[in-house]
Motif scaffolding. Structure first.
Motif, PDB file in Angstrom:
ATOM      1  N   TYR A 105       0.833  -1.210   0.000  1.00  0.00           N
ATOM      2  CA  TYR A 105       0.000   0.000   0.000  1.00  0.00           C
ATOM      3  C   TYR A 105       0.868   1.261   0.000  1.00  0.00           C
ATOM      4  N   SER A 116      -3.532  -3.393  -5.994  1.00  0.00           N
ATOM      5  CA  SER A 116      -4.118  -3.722  -4.693  1.00  0.00           C
ATOM      6  C   SER A 116      -5.399  -2.940  -4.428  1.00  0.00           C
ATOM      7  N   TYR A 159      -8.362  -4.250  -2.481  1.00  0.00           N
ATOM      8  CA  TYR A 159      -8.219  -4.576  -1.066  1.00  0.00           C
ATOM      9  C   TYR A 159      -8.045  -3.345  -0.179  1.00  0.00           C
ATOM     10  N   GLN A 219     -10.622  -2.938   2.894  1.00  0.00           N
ATOM     11  CA  GLN A 219     -10.553  -3.821   4.049  1.00  0.00           C
ATOM     12  C   GLN A 219      -9.139  -3.969   4.622  1.00  0.00           C
ATOM     13  N   LEU A 273      -7.990  -4.954   8.635  1.00  0.00           N
ATOM     14  CA  LEU A 273      -7.583  -6.360   8.770  1.00  0.00           C
ATOM     15  C   LEU A 273      -6.106  -6.490   9.122  1.00  0.00           C
ATOM     16  N   LEU A 274      -5.278  -5.741   8.397  1.00  0.00           N
ATOM     17  CA  LEU A 274      -3.840  -5.891   8.599  1.00  0.00           C
ATOM     18  C   LEU A 274      -3.362  -5.259   9.890  1.00  0.00           C
ATOM     19  N   SER A 305      -5.117  -5.059  12.587  1.00  0.00           N
ATOM     20  CA  SER A 305      -5.530  -5.980  13.657  1.00  0.00           C
ATOM     21  C   SER A 305      -4.577  -7.171  13.741  1.00  0.00           C
ATOM     22  N   LEU A 306      -4.224  -7.715  12.596  1.00  0.00           N
ATOM     23  CA  LEU A 306      -3.280  -8.845  12.592  1.00  0.00           C
ATOM     24  C   LEU A 306      -1.948  -8.421  13.221  1.00  0.00           C
ATOM     25  N   GLU A 350     -11.820 -13.801   9.310  1.00  0.00           N
ATOM     26  CA  GLU A 350     -10.989 -12.597   9.429  1.00  0.00           C
ATOM     27  C   GLU A 350      -9.513 -12.978   9.468  1.00  0.00           C
ATOM     28  N   SER A 383      -6.851 -11.917   6.540  1.00  0.00           N
ATOM     29  CA  SER A 383      -5.722 -11.029   6.824  1.00  0.00           C
ATOM     30  C   SER A 383      -4.392 -11.721   6.493  1.00  0.00           C
ATOM     31  N   ARG A 388      -0.274 -12.259  -0.249  1.00  0.00           N
ATOM     32  CA  ARG A 388      -0.654 -11.855  -1.607  1.00  0.00           C
ATOM     33  C   ARG A 388       0.500 -11.316  -2.478  1.00  0.00           C
ATOM     34  N   SER A 410       0.984 -13.474  15.715  1.00  0.00           N
ATOM     35  CA  SER A 410      -0.398 -12.980  15.743  1.00  0.00           C
ATOM     36  C   SER A 410      -1.386 -14.101  16.070  1.00  0.00           C
TER      37      SER A 410
END
Lengths: 206, 206
Positions: free
Chosen positions: A176, A185, A188, A191, A195-196, A198-199, B164, B168, B174, B203
């Motif tokens: 990103y 990308s 995506y 989200q 998502l990332l 949080s991971l 989720e 993630s 990816r 994680s």
């Protein structure tokens, strides 16, 4: 006092160097944005601005040098936005979330709103211009600062070497940050930040 | 008994359909690999193989359909390698590590060894061919299986919804799965598998 060659139309009473540079960069940004970076030559640019090619070369050694300055302005704005996003949060976990969100949003905004400027950024990323290296360095520095703060507050684990943690999170952010990856990308970008981050935050829990 | 048109040179005693398809795919793989996918037309292909264009169209409705089959063979090999890597490990954390490593290694191998085949994979990824969607689906399925196993053995946390977690981690993988991103990630393919699987495993810790 700086010695200037008298063969160029710059007098001691003329505009200061940085003013001329800014003027060239502004005109070039406008010109590249309309006709594209790859397709424009320094001659085209000189004609459009109304300067001689030699005069432009006095301030910039190549088209790339002008492109670098334009890019530096762009990434400067992105860095300011990311820094502001980090500073708005109190706690390191929230700082990291905001950092992720700001990276995706600012990059998207800049690279989607102007396809021609995106082209310069893509050249910068492909050819690894100095401005690209500096940008990556600055992002990594901001990231390390948030991580260090989180380790001090006890929000983040301290077992993993800081460099390893920082590099692995940087790799997660990279699609990103880098315009070459960002362009693939888009599906995506909605989200990914939540998502990332949080991971990543789960991976940082003490 | 399947009815076949008599205008095509296929008799009841001729080779089975799947044999002819395989023959066309093999010849096309060879031809694309030499001359590139984008530049080749079905006419070129027909001439090279010694079939009529109409005969090829009897088996494949378009050049893309042939490209899809070639891609399907490629990703089939990658999927087999990833599956084998997962199955070689006993515990879910190690399965995840091996999965990451196999993704990077198999993708790299396939996409670096043959630039022309890479071109087909890039078209498939850009235009979101069916084979691309299926590949992404299969990888996500393998990932979910490892995650579920790890949740059952108690190796992985169970608080985060499985979807989720899977999505993630998929986003983290990816850049090394998708050929369009992979081509800009070569600088990181050495360190990425270890760094990213360690981050992901942190994680997932319960």
């Amino acid at each position: 006092m700086k010695k200037t060659s008298t063969t160029y139309p710059v007098s001691a009473r003329g505009p200061a160097d940085h003013e001329v540079r800014d003027q060239i960069v502004a005109a070039a940004t406008e010109h590249f944005s309309r006709y594209g970076y790859e397709k424009t030559t320094v001659s085209d640019l000189a004609k459009a601005i109304g300067f001689s090619k030699a005069y432009i070369y006095k301030f910039f050694e190549s088209k790339q040098a002008i492109g670098e300055m334009i890019c530096a302005n762009c990434v400067g704005r992105i860095e300011t936005e990311i820094r502001a996003a980090i500073d708005q949060a109190d706690r390191p976990p929230e700082k990291l979330r905001r950092m992720f969100k700001a990276i995706v949003e600012s990059s998207l905004q800049l690279f989607s709103q102007d396809r021609k400027l995106y082209e310069i950024a893509a050249s910068a990323a492909t050819e690894r211009w100095q401005v690209t290296l500096a940008y990556e360095e600055h992002i990594q520095k901001m990231l390390r600062e948030v991580l260090q703060e989180g380790r001090q507050t006890g929000d983040f684990e301290r077992k993993t070497p800081l460099d390893e943690t920082a590099m692995s999170i940087y790799l997660v952010m990279r699609p990103y940050l880098n315009p070459l990856l960002l362009q693939h990308s888009f599906d995506y970008t909605e989200q990914a930040p939540a998502l990332l981050s949080s991971l990543v935050l789960r991976s940082l829990s003490p």
